[in-house]
Design an enzyme around this catalytic site. Sequence first.
Site, PDB file in Angstrom:
ATOM      1  N   SER A  88       0.804  -1.219   0.000  1.00 40.57           N
ATOM      2  CA  SER A  88       0.000   0.000   0.000  1.00 40.57           C
ATOM      3  C   SER A  88       0.837   1.269   0.000  1.00 40.57           C
ATOM      4  O   SER A  88       0.283   2.368  -0.028  1.00 40.57           O
ATOM      5  CB  SER A  88      -0.920   0.006   1.228  1.00 40.57           C
ATOM      6  OG  SER A  88      -0.166   0.105   2.417  1.00 40.57           O
ATOM      7  N   THR A 146      -2.348   3.025   3.241  1.00 39.48           N
ATOM      8  CA  THR A 146      -1.531   4.233   3.348  1.00 39.48           C
ATOM      9  C   THR A 146      -0.806   4.145   4.683  1.00 39.48           C
ATOM     10  O   THR A 146      -1.231   3.405   5.561  1.00 39.48           O
ATOM     11  CB  THR A 146      -2.463   5.472   3.371  1.00 39.48           C
ATOM     12  OG1 THR A 146      -3.202   5.515   2.162  1.00 39.48           O
ATOM     13  CG2 THR A 146      -1.731   6.780   3.553  1.00 39.48           C
ATOM     14  N   THR A 205       1.723   6.973   0.380  1.00 40.53           N
ATOM     15  CA  THR A 205       0.882   5.882  -0.124  1.00 40.53           C
ATOM     16  C   THR A 205       1.132   5.600  -1.597  1.00 40.53           C
ATOM     17  O   THR A 205       1.614   6.472  -2.323  1.00 40.53           O
ATOM     18  CB  THR A 205      -0.614   6.263   0.032  1.00 40.53           C
ATOM     19  OG1 THR A 205      -1.437   5.153  -0.306  1.00 40.53           O
ATOM     20  CG2 THR A 205      -1.006   7.427  -0.855  1.00 40.53           C
ATOM     21  N   ARG A 261      -4.834   9.521 -11.052  1.00 39.53           N
ATOM     22  CA  ARG A 261      -5.729   9.715  -9.898  1.00 39.53           C
ATOM     23  C   ARG A 261      -4.888  10.100  -8.669  1.00 39.53           C
ATOM     24  O   ARG A 261      -3.896   9.472  -8.359  1.00 39.53           O
ATOM     25  CB  ARG A 261      -6.511   8.426  -9.617  1.00 39.53           C
ATOM     26  CG  ARG A 261      -7.435   8.504  -8.383  1.00 39.53           C
ATOM     27  CD  ARG A 261      -6.786   7.947  -7.144  1.00 39.53           C
ATOM     28  NE  ARG A 261      -7.706   7.862  -6.003  1.00 39.53           N
ATOM     29  CZ  ARG A 261      -7.324   7.565  -4.765  1.00 39.53           C
ATOM     30  NH1 ARG A 261      -6.060   7.323  -4.498  1.00 39.53           N
ATOM     31  NH2 ARG A 261      -8.206   7.504  -3.784  1.00 39.53           N
ATOM     32  N   THR A 309      -6.124   7.486   6.587  1.00 38.43           N
ATOM     33  CA  THR A 309      -5.986   6.378   5.644  1.00 38.43           C
ATOM     34  C   THR A 309      -7.400   5.989   5.213  1.00 38.43           C
ATOM     35  O   THR A 309      -8.379   6.389   5.829  1.00 38.43           O
ATOM     36  CB  THR A 309      -5.281   5.156   6.281  1.00 38.43           C
ATOM     37  OG1 THR A 309      -6.079   4.691   7.386  1.00 38.43           O
ATOM     38  CG2 THR A 309      -3.888   5.501   6.783  1.00 38.43           C
ATOM     39  N   GLY A 310      -7.477   5.189   4.160  1.00 42.12           N
ATOM     40  CA  GLY A 310      -8.800   4.768   3.691  1.00 42.12           C
ATOM     41  C   GLY A 310      -9.205   5.516   2.435  1.00 42.12           C
ATOM     42  O   GLY A 310      -8.353   6.083   1.733  1.00 42.12           O
TER      43      GLY A 310
END
Length: 344
Positions: free
Chosen positions: A72, A189, A207, A217, A240-241
């Site tokens: 990640s 991340t 990340t 992106r 994160t997420g």
Amino acid sequence: MRSTLAATAAAPAALAASNTAVQQGQRPIVISSGNGLPATTRAMEVMAGGGDVMDAVIEGVNIVERDPDDHSVGYGGLPNEDGVVELDSSVMYGPTHRAGAVASLQGVKTPSRVAQMVMNRTDHVLLVGEGARRFAKAHGFKIEELLTDDARREWLKWKETHSDRDDRLAPTHDGQAAGDPSYLFTYGTINCNALDQNGNLAGVTTTSGLSYKIPGRVGDSPLIGCGLYVDNEVGAAGSTGRGEAVIINNGSFSVVEHMRQGMEPQAACLAVLQRIVDHNKLARLQKEDGRPDFNVSFYAINKAGQYGAASVWSGMEFAVSDDRGHRKEKGAYLFKRKQRENQE
Ligand code: GLY
């Protein structure tokens, strides 16, 4: 000394999982996302050796960025839909209130160091894509292939199974349908924030972003106020997420602003998560019961050395290093995850 938060209207749920420690004075402390125990440990060592708080958190996350087994972050991160690893990172330094960031950076294992270079050696905050790569090269960063064999295999599995509209076929056995089509997918991340013995704060987020993303992106991690924010008078926060949800809610800035209003870190994280849930209006991003079908986590530390972390969904752990040692703690959450549901 530890204290449990009282429930507030803004942070109604799951306070049973509270783990905010109250630590008066300027005892150094480092917190990070669940994959960040090596980072918090290293950052404490750097600060104990007299190193600066900014260098400490960056040296910490460099361990994870260079780890080929963390898919990640950095080297070994999962690539974009073309099989190219594109990295995002930001750093922010409390004492000067300066920040640096890179987005869609290819070829450099440690994007956080390039972000630090943007902060220290330019009048800008964010460099992207080819410009960021050329900037890194000019400053002596090695340009390398970041796609490991493991990550390439996961990408190939995704390419072979994600669409019935192209000509790729997943491997089959004796003419049977393909076996388990599951592939590794992550928004993963690392965020790491620290308070040093002088009461100064710094943070870093780094990340490889959403796996198999559309090339170009950019997530929340390199956007100041979204994946990271530091105010030396108040605190530091990172996320994160699902980056898209954090961006449209200015997540980390909002966490710090809630702390400025007097909320403890964990309550501030929960309040912003609740706002993300309230703003999540699209059915395609909701489960049947209307709750988000994604996860977001925030990690926060304040000027007094209190810290906390929380997620939309239960099950998150975060890393903490302080004078009580190095450990993982359970984060608070808004909703309890059913067993067997994926993490992110
Ligand atoms: N939070 C990482 C990303 O969405 O890219």
